[in-house]
Motif scaffolding. Structure first.
Motif, PDB file in Angstrom:
ATOM      1  N   CYS A  23       9.689   2.100   1.726  1.00 50.67           N
ATOM      2  CA  CYS A  23       8.444   2.781   2.075  1.00 50.67           C
ATOM      3  C   CYS A  23       7.409   1.732   2.447  1.00 50.67           C
ATOM      4  O   CYS A  23       7.330   0.673   1.815  1.00 50.67           O
ATOM      5  CB  CYS A  23       7.940   3.624   0.907  1.00 50.67           C
ATOM      6  SG  CYS A  23       8.997   5.022   0.505  1.00 50.67           S
ATOM      7  N   GLY A  24       6.626   2.014   3.478  1.00 52.52           N
ATOM      8  CA  GLY A  24       5.613   1.050   3.891  1.00 52.52           C
ATOM      9  C   GLY A  24       5.165   1.290   5.317  1.00 52.52           C
ATOM     10  O   GLY A  24       5.299   2.399   5.849  1.00 52.52           O
ATOM     11  N   GLU A  25       4.628   0.249   5.954  1.00 55.30           N
ATOM     12  CA  GLU A  25       4.149   0.358   7.325  1.00 55.30           C
ATOM     13  C   GLU A  25       5.334   0.568   8.271  1.00 55.30           C
ATOM     14  O   GLU A  25       6.390  -0.051   8.100  1.00 55.30           O
ATOM     15  CB  GLU A  25       3.361  -0.894   7.730  1.00 55.30           C
ATOM     16  CG  GLU A  25       1.985  -0.982   7.089  1.00 55.30           C
ATOM     17  CD  GLU A  25       1.097   0.196   7.479  1.00 55.30           C
ATOM     18  OE1 GLU A  25       1.063   0.544   8.675  1.00 55.30           O
ATOM     19  OE2 GLU A  25       0.455   0.776   6.585  1.00 55.30           O
ATOM     20  N   ILE A  26       5.122   1.406   9.265  1.00 58.28           N
ATOM     21  CA  ILE A  26       6.188   1.840  10.165  1.00 58.28           C
ATOM     22  C   ILE A  26       6.975   0.666  10.740  1.00 58.28           C
ATOM     23  O   ILE A  26       8.210   0.616  10.657  1.00 58.28           O
ATOM     24  CB  ILE A  26       5.594   2.700  11.298  1.00 58.28           C
ATOM     25  CG1 ILE A  26       5.006   3.983  10.719  1.00 58.28           C
ATOM     26  CG2 ILE A  26       6.632   2.998  12.369  1.00 58.28           C
ATOM     27  CD1 ILE A  26       3.954   4.647  11.563  1.00 58.28           C
ATOM     28  N   TRP A  61       6.075  10.937   8.569  1.00 61.26           N
ATOM     29  CA  TRP A  61       5.393   9.651   8.373  1.00 61.26           C
ATOM     30  C   TRP A  61       4.805   9.531   6.966  1.00 61.26           C
ATOM     31  O   TRP A  61       4.646   8.423   6.451  1.00 61.26           O
ATOM     32  CB  TRP A  61       4.346   9.379   9.455  1.00 61.26           C
ATOM     33  CG  TRP A  61       3.227  10.344   9.645  1.00 61.26           C
ATOM     34  CD1 TRP A  61       3.106  11.279  10.618  1.00 61.26           C
ATOM     35  CD2 TRP A  61       2.019  10.438   8.866  1.00 61.26           C
ATOM     36  NE1 TRP A  61       1.932  11.973  10.495  1.00 61.26           N
ATOM     37  CE2 TRP A  61       1.225  11.475   9.433  1.00 61.26           C
ATOM     38  CE3 TRP A  61       1.521   9.758   7.758  1.00 61.26           C
ATOM     39  CZ2 TRP A  61      -0.012  11.833   8.921  1.00 61.26           C
ATOM     40  CZ3 TRP A  61       0.281  10.124   7.247  1.00 61.26           C
ATOM     41  CH2 TRP A  61      -0.464  11.140   7.824  1.00 61.26           C
ATOM     42  N   LYS A  62       4.515  10.673   6.330  1.00 60.10           N
ATOM     43  CA  LYS A  62       4.057  10.606   4.938  1.00 60.10           C
ATOM     44  C   LYS A  62       5.187  10.135   4.021  1.00 60.10           C
ATOM     45  O   LYS A  62       4.964   9.364   3.083  1.00 60.10           O
ATOM     46  CB  LYS A  62       3.529  11.969   4.490  1.00 60.10           C
ATOM     47  CG  LYS A  62       2.216  12.356   5.170  1.00 60.10           C
ATOM     48  CD  LYS A  62       1.829  13.801   4.913  1.00 60.10           C
ATOM     49  CE  LYS A  62       0.583  14.178   5.718  1.00 60.10           C
ATOM     50  NZ  LYS A  62       0.237  15.606   5.589  1.00 60.10           N
ATOM     51  N   ASN A  65       5.620   6.345   4.714  1.00 58.31           N
ATOM     52  CA  ASN A  65       4.553   5.546   4.091  1.00 58.31           C
ATOM     53  C   ASN A  65       4.680   5.479   2.582  1.00 58.31           C
ATOM     54  O   ASN A  65       4.097   4.608   1.941  1.00 58.31           O
ATOM     55  CB  ASN A  65       3.174   6.143   4.425  1.00 58.31           C
ATOM     56  CG  ASN A  65       2.720   5.800   5.823  1.00 58.31           C
ATOM     57  OD1 ASN A  65       3.440   5.155   6.571  1.00 58.31           O
ATOM     58  ND2 ASN A  65       1.537   6.246   6.185  1.00 58.31           N
ATOM     59  N   ASN A  67       3.794   8.200   0.721  1.00 62.66           N
ATOM     60  CA  ASN A  67       2.782   9.118   0.186  1.00 62.66           C
ATOM     61  C   ASN A  67       3.371  10.124  -0.795  1.00 62.66           C
ATOM     62  O   ASN A  67       2.675  10.615  -1.678  1.00 62.66           O
ATOM     63  CB  ASN A  67       2.116   9.891   1.329  1.00 62.66           C
ATOM     64  CG  ASN A  67       1.252   9.010   2.204  1.00 62.66           C
ATOM     65  OD1 ASN A  67       1.412   7.801   2.215  1.00 62.66           O
ATOM     66  ND2 ASN A  67       0.357   9.610   2.959  1.00 62.66           N
ATOM     67  N   TYR A 356       6.177   7.594  15.612  1.00 66.63           N
ATOM     68  CA  TYR A 356       5.516   7.672  14.311  1.00 66.63           C
ATOM     69  C   TYR A 356       4.023   7.392  14.424  1.00 66.63           C
ATOM     70  O   TYR A 356       3.204   8.085  13.811  1.00 66.63           O
ATOM     71  CB  TYR A 356       6.148   6.670  13.339  1.00 66.63           C
ATOM     72  CG  TYR A 356       7.316   7.232  12.567  1.00 66.63           C
ATOM     73  CD1 TYR A 356       7.154   7.743  11.286  1.00 66.63           C
ATOM     74  CD2 TYR A 356       8.597   7.253  13.112  1.00 66.63           C
ATOM     75  CE1 TYR A 356       8.228   8.261  10.572  1.00 66.63           C
ATOM     76  CE2 TYR A 356       9.674   7.768  12.411  1.00 66.63           C
ATOM     77  CZ  TYR A 356       9.482   8.271  11.142  1.00 66.63           C
ATOM     78  OH  TYR A 356      10.543   8.790  10.439  1.00 66.63           O
ATOM     79  N   GLU A 357       3.674   6.382  15.192  1.00 71.48           N
ATOM     80  CA  GLU A 357       2.263   5.980  15.272  1.00 71.48           C
ATOM     81  C   GLU A 357       1.404   7.061  15.915  1.00 71.48           C
ATOM     82  O   GLU A 357       0.280   7.314  15.472  1.00 71.48           O
ATOM     83  CB  GLU A 357       2.145   4.655  16.016  1.00 71.48           C
ATOM     84  CG  GLU A 357       2.647   3.478  15.178  1.00 71.48           C
ATOM     85  CD  GLU A 357       2.833   2.199  15.967  1.00 71.48           C
ATOM     86  OE1 GLU A 357       3.116   1.163  15.326  1.00 71.48           O
ATOM     87  OE2 GLU A 357       2.725   2.217  17.208  1.00 71.48           O
ATOM     88  N   LYS A 360       1.000   9.923  13.395  1.00 74.69           N
ATOM     89  CA  LYS A 360       0.074   9.544  12.332  1.00 74.69           C
ATOM     90  C   LYS A 360      -1.372   9.538  12.817  1.00 74.69           C
ATOM     91  O   LYS A 360      -2.296   9.817  12.046  1.00 74.69           O
ATOM     92  CB  LYS A 360       0.466   8.181  11.768  1.00 74.69           C
ATOM     93  CG  LYS A 360      -0.275   7.810  10.498  1.00 74.69           C
ATOM     94  CD  LYS A 360       0.222   6.471   9.956  1.00 74.69           C
ATOM     95  CE  LYS A 360      -0.532   6.089   8.681  1.00 74.69           C
ATOM     96  NZ  LYS A 360      -0.072   4.782   8.145  1.00 74.69           N
TER      97      LYS A 360
END
Length: 376
Positions: A23-26, A61-62, A65, A67, A356-357, A360
């Motif tokens: 989990c983290g930045e795309i 994307w949650k 990340n 979330n 994804y970006e 988001k």
């Protein structure tokens, strides 16, 4: 059902697929590999689908990340992506609903596997693909449309129907524009919020857009009252208008506050987001959500207005996807809207990252699609 057109012996042992390492930045955790094993061992009720297209939803994307890591724990490496459309290439021994060669669409659920050349899932996750949609269009439908279908027709009592007045918070979201069409299809009077930049998106649905409630005339089915939430509060604008339902696709406490000003006595508020628009699940947020729901449920019973409060989560049923296909999509009452189609065959992993970006960013005007294979 289609005749069998594919031999299971032609299915490769490895495939191209997205791989989430953590989990983290795309761009730090999402890669694209071409040596991922094809899921060949099917349980009795599973089908294997050659994926032609997939779509992204905010939950994707949650999850990426982290979330939702308190409640959903994918094992890594993980193939993300829930919504898919493709062709059945293999079936388990107990599968009754499909045969090899059927074109299908479906939602693989939170543990996913859709951003891949092949994906498997229980037959209950799929339905036959609408005949009048391309694979890309079909992949745009399952999660968002089924969520709104259940909210309007299964969770609300009585269900939204002819003569109902419904207000939709966030009409330009995917769940929102599907909800507008579903409600219109059954004869409801519909109003919604979105920003001025998205008015053109809603016009693509074929409705006449009006910003003035006094301009609504007898041709209500072709009219859509739209309130720019940057300029006006819908609660103040429509105060006392006696709406039956407010369906919230945006989230935030203000939606509930404004809704109470426009709902009739006994009217119902249903949200798919709740108060926390960031959707970061923590022990604190769970406690906050729980207490707010209990509080609102209490006042829905004991206040003079009796406004119902429902926090809605999707529960997958193939019957819903079948009904959406036959009674709404194939009758041209409901259609998906697509913003961008990304193709990893042309752009490699960058197609995944951009998918994804943009999701988001919240700036997509319609669904975002990942094209994986050409139509057959």
């Amino acid at each position: 059902m289609a005749e069998s057109t594919t031999s299971t012996s032609s299915i490769p042992s490895v495939m191209k697929a997205a791989q989430q390492s953590n989990c983290g930045e795309i761009r730090n955790v999402l890669t694209l590999r071409d040596d991922v094993p094809v899921p060949r061992k099917l349980s009795a009720k599973q089908i294997l689908v050659r994926v032609h297209a997939a779509s992204i939803n905010p939950v994707d994307w949650k999850l990426l990340n982290g979330n939702l890591s308190l409640v959903i724990h994918p094992s890594f490496p993980h193939i993300p992506g829930a919504d898919v459309a493709g062709v059945v290439v293999d079936i388990g021994s107990g599968v009754k609903r499909f045969q090899i060669g059927d074109k299908v669409y479906g939602n693989l659920g939170v543990y996913a596997g859709g951003y891949a050349e092949y994906a498997c899932g229980n037959e209950s996750m799929f339905a036959l693909k609408p005949k009048n949609l391309t694979m890309e269009e079909a992949a745009a439908v399952p999660l968002a449309c089924e969520t709104s279908y259940q909210a309007l027709f299964n969770k609300i009592s009585p269900p939204v129907g002819a003569g109902s007045k419904i207000f939709i918070c966030g009409g330009s979201t995917a769940t929102g524009f599907f909800a507008i069409q579903l409600a219109k299809a059954v004869g409801a009077q519909v109003a919604t919020t979105c920003s001025q930049r998205n008015f053109q998106l809603l016009k693509k649905l074929g409705y006449t857009i009006t910003e003035n409630k006094d301009e609504i005339n007898n041709d209500q089915q072709q009219q859509l009252l739209v309130i720019d939430y940057n300029e006006k509060d819908f609660g103040q604008e429509l105060k006392g208008q006696n709406y039956d339902v407010v369906y919230d696709c945006v989230g935030g406490e203000q939606q509930w506050i404004s809704a109470q000003q426009i709902l009739k006595q006994g009217g119902q508020f249903i949200t798919i987001v709740g108060d926390d628009t960031k959707s970061v699940v923590s022990l604190k947020s769970i406690a906050t959500i729980g207490s707010s729901i209990i509080n609102r449920k209490f006042w829905s019973v004991f206040s003079s207005t009796h406004h119902g409060y429902i926090l809605h989560f999707l529960s997958q049923t193939p019957e819903d996807l079948d009904d959406i296909r036959t009674n709404y999509i194939e009758t041209d009452k409901v259609k998906p809207l697509i913003d961008t189609v990304y193709d990893w065959r042309k752009d490699g992993v960058e197609a995944l990252h951009l998918l994804y970006e943009k999701s988001k960013s919240g700036k997509a005007q319609g669904k975002l699609i990942l094209k994986i294979a050409d139509e057959e």
